[in-house]
Design an enzyme around this catalytic site. Structure first.
Site, PDB file in Angstrom:
ATOM      1  N   GLY B  17      25.271  21.592 146.934  1.00 29.74           N
ATOM      2  CA  GLY B  17      24.914  19.933 145.924  1.00 29.74           C
ATOM      3  C   GLY B  17      24.377  20.320 145.283  1.00 29.74           C
ATOM      4  O   GLY B  17      23.059  20.724 144.999  1.00 29.74           O
ATOM      5  N   ALA B  19      21.259  17.972 145.439  1.00 34.96           N
ATOM      6  CA  ALA B  19      19.440  18.527 146.396  1.00 34.96           C
ATOM      7  C   ALA B  19      19.268  19.533 146.447  1.00 34.96           C
ATOM      8  O   ALA B  19      18.119  19.968 146.131  1.00 34.96           O
ATOM      9  CB  ALA B  19      19.658  17.309 147.496  1.00 34.96           C
ATOM     10  N   SER B  45      30.822  20.955 144.897  1.00 34.75           N
ATOM     11  CA  SER B  45      30.509  19.588 145.802  1.00 34.75           C
ATOM     12  C   SER B  45      30.520  18.389 145.873  1.00 34.75           C
ATOM     13  O   SER B  45      30.504  17.827 144.994  1.00 34.75           O
ATOM     14  CB  SER B  45      29.046  20.507 146.248  1.00 34.75           C
ATOM     15  N   HIS B  46      30.829  17.874 147.495  1.00 37.79           N
ATOM     16  CA  HIS B  46      31.020  16.412 147.327  1.00 37.79           C
ATOM     17  C   HIS B  46      29.480  15.954 145.873  1.00 37.79           C
ATOM     18  O   HIS B  46      30.472  14.951 145.560  1.00 37.79           O
ATOM     19  CB  HIS B  46      30.640  16.059 148.798  1.00 37.79           C
ATOM     20  N   SER B  47      28.839  15.746 145.745  1.00 36.03           N
ATOM     21  CA  SER B  47      27.394  15.677 145.125  1.00 36.03           C
ATOM     22  C   SER B  47      28.807  15.497 143.664  1.00 36.03           C
ATOM     23  O   SER B  47      28.852  14.253 143.010  1.00 36.03           O
ATOM     24  CB  SER B  47      26.865  16.580 143.804  1.00 36.03           C
ATOM     25  N   GLY B  53      26.951   6.204 139.082  1.00 38.41           N
ATOM     26  CA  GLY B  53      25.365   7.203 138.255  1.00 38.41           C
ATOM     27  C   GLY B  53      24.275   6.657 139.413  1.00 38.41           C
ATOM     28  O   GLY B  53      24.139   6.627 140.332  1.00 38.41           O
ATOM     29  N   THR B 234      27.371  19.698 159.552  1.00 40.15           N
ATOM     30  CA  THR B 234      27.724  20.610 160.159  1.00 40.15           C
ATOM     31  C   THR B 234      25.346  20.568 159.541  1.00 40.15           C
ATOM     32  O   THR B 234      25.065  21.341 160.515  1.00 40.15           O
ATOM     33  CB  THR B 234      28.444  21.157 159.611  1.00 40.15           C
ATOM     34  N   HIS B 256      31.290   1.205 152.166  1.00 39.47           N
ATOM     35  CA  HIS B 256      31.277   0.837 151.566  1.00 39.47           C
ATOM     36  C   HIS B 256      32.488   0.225 150.583  1.00 39.47           C
ATOM     37  O   HIS B 256      33.995  -0.028 151.607  1.00 39.47           O
ATOM     38  CB  HIS B 256      32.093   2.229 150.366  1.00 39.47           C
ATOM     39  N   ARG B 272      32.947  -3.222 139.882  1.00 38.09           N
ATOM     40  CA  ARG B 272      32.472  -4.344 139.799  1.00 38.09           C
ATOM     41  C   ARG B 272      31.145  -4.468 139.657  1.00 38.09           C
ATOM     42  O   ARG B 272      31.154  -5.813 138.873  1.00 38.09           O
ATOM     43  CB  ARG B 272      32.086  -4.868 141.698  1.00 38.09           C
ATOM     44  N   GLU B 393      21.397  13.827 151.255  1.00 35.31           N
ATOM     45  CA  GLU B 393      21.987  12.433 152.142  1.00 35.31           C
ATOM     46  C   GLU B 393      21.767  13.499 153.896  1.00 35.31           C
ATOM     47  O   GLU B 393      21.589  12.613 154.634  1.00 35.31           O
ATOM     48  CB  GLU B 393      23.262  12.181 151.818  1.00 35.31           C
TER      49      GLU B 393
END
Lengths: 246, 607
Positions: B17, B19, B45-47, B53, B234, B256, B272, B393
């Protein structure tokens, strides 16, 4: 209230047992409110056949992992709601890409090769200067780049493309759109001629025969028809200039 | 021993990802041989799913005027409820603007400042004509200034695609569809990883001078999570399994405020930030009653608690999936929703069949982020094992303390990627790789045996049943509000599941790249993480940031201004907790300016 009984006719193939030919297998389950193919396939794997192979990552139509043929049409499984499906649905892996097993195909390798072939990065020899303010860019220009950058590499445009299905080297709408993304970017210093080397061929923009299934099938609505026309125009003019130049 | 493929590299990065890729680029630029491993093609990847932002105090917009790294630092420390490492927050806030500009140089199409007329919360915004064309910013929760750089609705997507384009430009080796099963180590030094090829099921060995874990969070432990299905923690697990690397602050879990009901897909805070409201069953905007200053844009931990509090007070909307509240963005208008918040509009239309231009969106607080992770020092070096690094993360660097601000984690990936990436490159140049073959084969054998054992199918436990129990207990007992009674229940249940996970029986044969086998290999580590979260939460008898104990509702700096370090010693049945002081360099603990301490814990509803 029990939901509809749904039948999913799923293609099975395990490359480790090539003696078992690809075949369709039926799975039945009851529909639930808000059910998607993400829910369906996981239920089948967890409750009926633990060996079933398929790919999901984000399950929110962002990552592009779950492209497959749903009743013959390439689309993202995660955002396909069962309420929009008939009682019997056929699920096949996307064609063109290497089959890894059942509904899982290797789109990742295909897109990586395409990206490297089209040199899909900003070509700029200048070094980044950490002490300087950023170069200005018009917001409309940024939005135009983003419009093309929105492609999620799911492969639906490739799986549904007649040319890509018969010509293995064809970069398809995703590849042409990728080139367009860098063409509209003022930070990329490549000349028209350099782009022509990358995409001015039958495996590039001139391989497209204009059936435009890609434009219909794109699940995130990238305007592929317009992007192909844009690159074709640019490349036709570059080709003409190169010819005259000789 | 059988045959296995072996790869040798200078730097092994597990996780591709943002990072992992950013760190890999730094090593490649320094002439090191780098190999990136990924569960999925890197761009999936989850990124890529981060819509909102990245925070950086560029201060180009009218609403960001006067912003600086100092202000960003202070917002981050307050957000963390003084649980973060302040030297880390400082270096992060100072470096973030440079990294945003670097990403612009590499190709990210950041939205730019325009003079287009814009009304926000009833006021017209006038941008400085001299700033037109510079990187713009939007509003996010818990910040004093508008600071969140973005590209419409797809910031993670565009930054990841740009980052990956640079990975391709440098020709960095990427092996996708592989999963690291364990680290090769001797209790002192890390030498690489045992990895399973998810295409074929074959085991591989990767040896490296430096091993870097950048595998993201563990959201899927909760089941109901905004996270991608690959976020199963993992990377944290394999570091934890060494017995010598501690996980930091695992009880700090972010919920969240706006997961959409019932698929739990994220509705970005941008909704929001751009002016969306939260409404209750009466269509009443309740947040200003609880949080008069920040309203919907208090920090996420506060907004999530206020929402549950309001539901408990009887104002929730009933649904087959439990009670929820409404997110209202109708007043932002079709144009804004269909461009700047397009992803939200798409999610609403496709997954719920509603049009947010005209209709309300059902939302409820949902697991979203892991502040905790592999504890590292400020350079990204993991505690406990030499030559092991972690960032993003997966790590507890500890930028976020007990609550992360929206826009700070996506920024952390690239900022930590640059800072830690430089350290990895510098450090690795002086490492010589000496790994004994017998050590490698010992670690390989352990994994081979696990797989063989599972294939013998002599156990009794169904892997998906165990997972469902784990998810259920976390969601019921280790959520937004916590009590000793519930946490004890969770600990007992997870201890039991941890035992039962030794007797998994596959339904199928588990041959080759079988997905059930892959999950059976992963689940025991997931249960150990879950037990560590619950145990840490039970021990911490105070409320700080996202960790809220109803039986200990106050922050307790005297006893708890410290970080949890959890070790899972070899052969142990549960985690062993230690604590270390939190580094305070600039800002002594104080009032956040929002949340229960400021606005009072009681509902102030005046309906």
């Amino acid at each position: 209230m029990a939901g509809r009984e749904l039948t999913f006719r799923i293609m099975r193939y395990n490359p480790e047992t090539p003696e078992v030919k690809p075949h369709l297998q039926d799975f039945k389950l009851f529909e639930e409110p808000g059910m998607t193919l993400f829910v369906v396939l996981n239920k089948i794997r967890e409750e009926q056949d633990s060996s079933l192979r398929f790919d999901f990552v984000c399950r929110a139509s962002i990552c592009g992992s779950c492209g497959m043929l749903v009743n013959g049409r390439p689309t993202l499984a995660c955002r396909t709601l069962t309420k929009d499906l008939p009682d019997v649905t056929t699920l096949l892996p996307l064609p063109v890409f290497k089959l890894l097993g059942d509904l899982s195909v290797d789109t990742g390798t295909w897109f990586r090769e395409m990206s490297i072939r089209t040199e899909s990065w900003v070509h700029d020899d200048s070094e980044f200067d950490p002490t300087k303010q950023e170069e200005r860019m018009d917001n409309e220009e940024a939005l135009k780049i983003y419009e093309a950058e929105r492609c999620i590499e799911c492969g639906c445009c490739i799986g549904g493309c007649a040319t890509a299905n018969i010509r293995p080297g064809f970069i398809g709408a995703a590849g042409i759109n990728r080139v367009a993304r860098f063409m509209v970017d003022p930070r990329d210093k490549r000349t028209e001629q350099e782009y022509f080397e990358v995409v001015g061929s039958e495996d590039g923009v001139f391989g497209c025969i204009g059936l435009m299934a890609c434009d219909d099938n794109c699940p995130v609505g990238v305007p592929l028809r317009g992007q192909i026309a844009y690159v074709r125009r640019k490349m036709a003019s570059a080709g003409w200039k190169m010819k005259v130049g000789r | 021993m059988g045959q296995y493929e072996m790869f040798v590299t200078d730097v092994l990065v597990i996780g591709a990802g943002l990072a992992g890729e950013r760190a890999a680029i730094e090593s490649a630029r320094n002439g090191l041989n780098v190999t990136l491993l990924s569960l999925v093609p890197p761009r999936r990847s989850h990124s890529s799913a981060a819509q909102g932002g990245m925070q950086a105090s560029l201060g180009n917009t009218a609403m960001g005027k006067g912003d600086s790294p100092d202000v960003h630092f202070m917002d981050t420390v307050k957000g963390s409820d003084w649980g973060c490492e302040q030297d880390v927050a400082r270096i992060f806030a100072d470096t973030a603007p440079i990294v945003m500009r670097e990403m612009a140089h590499w190709g990210v199409p950041w939205n730019r400042v325009t003079l287009e007329k814009r009304v926000y919360d009833g006021k017209e915004i006038h941008e400085d004509p001299e700033k037109v064309g510079l990187i713009s910013a939007r509003n996010f929760g818990g910040t004093a200034k508008w600071r969140t750089c973005y590209t419409s609705d797809g910031t993670g997507h565009t930054v990841l695609y740009t980052m990956d384009s640079i990975v391709q430009k440098y020709g960095i080796t990427v092996h996708d569809r592989v999963e690291a099963l364990s680290l090769i180590h001797d209790g002192e030094t890390c030498y690489g990883a045992i990895v399973r090829d998810l295409r074929t099921g074959q085991l591989r060995v990767y040896t490296a001078k430096s091993t870097v874990i950048a595998t993201g969070g563990y959201g899927r432990l909760y089941g109901a999570s905004t996270n991608a299905v690959i976020n199963e923690g993992t990377g944290m697990s394999i570091a934890y399994d060494t017995g010598v690397v501690p996980l930091g602050n695992m009880e700090a879990v972010q919920f969240h405020p706006t997961g959409i009901v019932p698929s739990w897909i994220l509705i970005t805070e941008g909704a929001r930030g751009d002016g969306g409201y939260l409404l209750d069953k009466n269509g009443y905007r309740f947040m200003p009653d609880y949080e008069p200053n920040k309203k919907e844009l208090a920090s996420r931990d506060v907004v999530s608690r206020r929402m549950i509090q309001h539901i408990r007070a009887g104002y929730g909307v009933d649904s087959p999936y439990g009670q929820h509240l409404w997110l209202d963005i109708r007043h932002l208008g079709a144009k804004h929703i269909n461009t700047n918040l397009r992803e939200i509009a798409t999610i609403c239309r496709q997954f719920n069949g509603i049009d947010p231009v005209h209709e309300l969106i059902p939302v409820r607080p949902t697991q979203h982020y892991s502040m905790g992770g592999i504890r590292t020092n400020i350079d990204g070096q993991a505690y406990g094992l030499k030559n092991l690094w972690a960032l993003g993360e997966a790590a507890c660097w500890d930028l976020h303390g007990f609550n992360r601000l929206g826009g700070n984690s996506l920024a952390e990936t690239v900022v930590a990627g640059k800072i830690i990436g430089e350290k990895i490159a510098e450090y690795t140049k002086d490492v010589s790789l000496k790994v004994s073959t017998s050590l490698v084969e010992d670690h390989l054998l352990i994994q081979q045996k696990r797989i063989e054992q599972l294939r013998e199918r002599k156990g009794t436990e169904n892997v998906y049943d165990l997972r469902n129990r784990m998810e259920h207990t976390l969601n019921t007992n280790v959520h937004v509000f916590r009590t000793e009674e519930h946490l004890l229940e969770a600990v007992h249940e997870l201890q039991e599941l941890n035992e039962r996970a030794k007797y998994i029986k596959l339904r199928g044969e588990g041959k080759g790249a079988d997905p059930e086998l892959a999950f059976a290999l992963r689940l025991p580590g997931m249960i150990r993480l879950a037990l560590t979260i619950a145990t840490g939460a039970l021990a911490r008898t105070e409320s700080r940031g996202s960790h809220f104990r109803e039986d200990y509702p106050k922050r307790d700096d005297e006893n708890w201004l410290k970080r949890t370090l959890a070790y899972w010693r070899e052969g142990a049945k549960g985690p062993e907790l230690e604590y270390e002081p939190v580094k305070i360099t600039e800002s002594p603990p104080g009032d956040r300016g929002y949340g229960e301490a400021t606005a009072g814990a009681k509902p102030l509803v005046k309906q």
